[in-house]
Scaffold this motif. Structure first.
Motif, short mmCIF file in Angstrom:
data_model
loop_
_atom_site.label_atom_id
_atom_site.label_comp_id
_atom_site.label_asym_id
_atom_site.label_seq_id
_atom_site.Cartn_x
_atom_site.Cartn_y
_atom_site.Cartn_z
N ARG A 147 -37.23 -61.68 -26.66
CA ARG A 147 -38.25 -61.74 -25.62
C ARG A 147 -38.31 -60.43 -24.83
NH1 ARG A 147 -41.07 -65.54 -22.37
NH2 ARG A 147 -41.10 -64.94 -20.19
N ALA A 148 -37.15 -59.88 -24.48
CA ALA A 148 -37.12 -58.63 -23.71
C ALA A 148 -37.70 -57.48 -24.53
CB ALA A 148 -35.69 -58.32 -23.28
N GLN A 149 -37.40 -57.43 -25.81
CA GLN A 149 -37.94 -56.36 -26.65
C GLN A 149 -39.46 -56.51 -26.81
OE1 GLN A 149 -35.43 -56.69 -30.11
NE2 GLN A 149 -33.95 -55.21 -29.30
N ALA A 150 -39.93 -57.75 -26.90
CA ALA A 150 -41.38 -57.97 -26.98
C ALA A 150 -42.06 -57.55 -25.68
CB ALA A 150 -41.66 -59.44 -27.27
N GLN A 151 -41.42 -57.82 -24.55
CA GLN A 151 -41.99 -57.40 -23.27
C GLN A 151 -42.02 -55.88 -23.15
OE1 GLN A 151 -39.39 -59.58 -20.63
NE2 GLN A 151 -40.86 -61.25 -20.40
N GLU A 152 -40.99 -55.22 -23.67
CA GLU A 152 -40.97 -53.76 -23.66
C GLU A 152 -42.12 -53.21 -24.52
OE1 GLU A 152 -37.76 -50.18 -24.19
OE2 GLU A 152 -37.68 -51.82 -25.65
N GLN A 153 -42.33 -53.81 -25.69
CA GLN A 153 -43.45 -53.39 -26.54
C GLN A 153 -44.78 -53.58 -25.82
OE1 GLN A 153 -43.77 -55.02 -30.45
NE2 GLN A 153 -41.70 -54.40 -31.04
N LEU A 154 -44.90 -54.71 -25.14
CA LEU A 154 -46.13 -55.00 -24.39
C LEU A 154 -46.41 -53.89 -23.38
CD1 LEU A 154 -48.39 -57.07 -23.52
CD2 LEU A 154 -46.74 -57.86 -21.83
N LEU A 155 -45.41 -53.53 -22.59
CA LEU A 155 -45.60 -52.49 -21.58
C LEU A 155 -45.96 -51.14 -22.20
CD1 LEU A 155 -42.73 -53.33 -19.08
CD2 LEU A 155 -45.16 -53.77 -18.81
N ARG A 156 -45.26 -50.77 -23.25
CA ARG A 156 -45.52 -49.48 -23.90
C ARG A 156 -46.92 -49.43 -24.53
NH1 ARG A 156 -39.89 -47.39 -26.62
NH2 ARG A 156 -38.77 -47.24 -24.67
N TYR A 166 -48.35 -61.00 -13.62
CA TYR A 166 -46.93 -60.81 -13.88
C TYR A 166 -46.61 -59.37 -14.31
CZ TYR A 166 -42.24 -61.75 -15.73
OH TYR A 166 -40.90 -61.73 -15.98
N LEU A 167 -47.61 -58.61 -14.71
CA LEU A 167 -47.39 -57.25 -15.20
C LEU A 167 -46.74 -56.34 -14.16
CD1 LEU A 167 -50.51 -56.41 -17.38
CD2 LEU A 167 -48.13 -56.61 -18.10
N SER A 168 -47.14 -56.46 -12.91
CA SER A 168 -46.55 -55.58 -11.89
C SER A 168 -45.06 -55.86 -11.73
CB SER A 168 -47.28 -55.73 -10.55
OG SER A 168 -47.17 -57.06 -10.09
N GLU A 169 -44.68 -57.12 -11.75
CA GLU A 169 -43.26 -57.49 -11.67
C GLU A 169 -42.51 -56.98 -12.90
OE1 GLU A 169 -39.54 -59.23 -10.78
OE2 GLU A 169 -41.25 -58.68 -9.53
N LEU A 170 -43.09 -57.13 -14.06
CA LEU A 170 -42.47 -56.69 -15.31
C LEU A 170 -42.28 -55.17 -15.31
CD1 LEU A 170 -41.61 -58.33 -17.78
CD2 LEU A 170 -43.77 -57.74 -18.84
N ARG A 171 -43.30 -54.46 -14.87
CA ARG A 171 -43.20 -53.00 -14.80
C ARG A 171 -42.13 -52.56 -13.80
NH1 ARG A 171 -49.28 -52.50 -15.64
NH2 ARG A 171 -49.40 -51.56 -17.70
N ARG A 172 -42.07 -53.25 -12.66
CA ARG A 172 -41.08 -52.91 -11.64
C ARG A 172 -39.67 -53.09 -12.18
NH1 ARG A 172 -37.59 -55.28 -8.72
NH2 ARG A 172 -38.28 -57.36 -9.30
N ARG A 173 -39.39 -54.23 -12.80
CA ARG A 173 -38.06 -54.49 -13.36
C ARG A 173 -37.71 -53.49 -14.46
NH1 ARG A 173 -38.51 -60.32 -15.23
NH2 ARG A 173 -36.84 -59.65 -16.59
#
Length: 174
Positions: free
Chosen positions: A11-20, A43-50
């Motif tokens: 899940r974390a790697q998928a979220q990283e791919q999403l942001l990139r 949720y994107l702003s929280e994800l980017r912040r983390r």
């Protein structure tokens, strides 16, 4: 070393791919569907912040608390582990106090204990209890709680009191 489940890592790697890939201009909804994520745009702003605060690695996106704010980052866990290794006699209370002084964040002794156990630096045998600071009260003072004089020769209630069985051994009648 952190212990992550395969699901957390995926899940974390998928979220990283999403942001990139969002930074490259791809569509949010298409990416979420492709990566198997169900995020809202809010949720994107929280994800980017983390991601940014965690050093721009997928490990920063692992959600240990199921949406609750986590005070224990990898850096802070390493600090607690190093402190306990350097000074094994420190109690959880003292470590929690030093943690608050170092980071300006309060943390419970129980959480410190869990971290020490997970990191393998907890003392075996459980918590060490302190010796009582004052001795227990002597028996001579027990009269303050159990006054005498109202009972028989052995301090018991006098015979024939309400609720006592009669001498024949039968229960009292109402």
């Amino acid at each position: 070393m952190e212990r992550y489940t395969a699901r957390q890592v995926h899940r974390a790697q998928a979220q990283e791919q999403l942001l990139r890939r969002l930074d490259q201009g791809e569509d949010f909804d298409t990416l979420c569907q492709e990566l198997g994520l169900q995020h809202s745009r809010h949720y994107l702003s929280e994800l980017r912040r983390r991601y940014r605060e965690g050093g721009s690695t997928w490990a920063a996106l692992i959600d240990h608390r199921h949406g609750h704010v986590s005070k224990m980052t990898a850096v802070r866990r390493a600090w607690v582990k190093r402190l306990k290794q350097e000074q094994p006699a420190l109690t959880q209370h003292e470590i929690a106090r030093r943690f608050t002084a170092e980071f300006g964040i309060t943390i419970s002794q129980g959480r410190i204990s869990n971290i020490l156990r997970a990191e393998g630096v907890a003392l075996p045998g459980g918590q060490r209890y302190r010796v009582a600071e004052r001795p227990s009260q002597p028996m001579e003072r027990a009269g303050a709680f159990f006054p005498s004089g109202s009972g028989g020769p052995d301090g018991a209630a006098p015979s024939g009191a309400a609720g006592d069985p009669d001498p024949a051994g039968e229960l009292p009648r109402s």
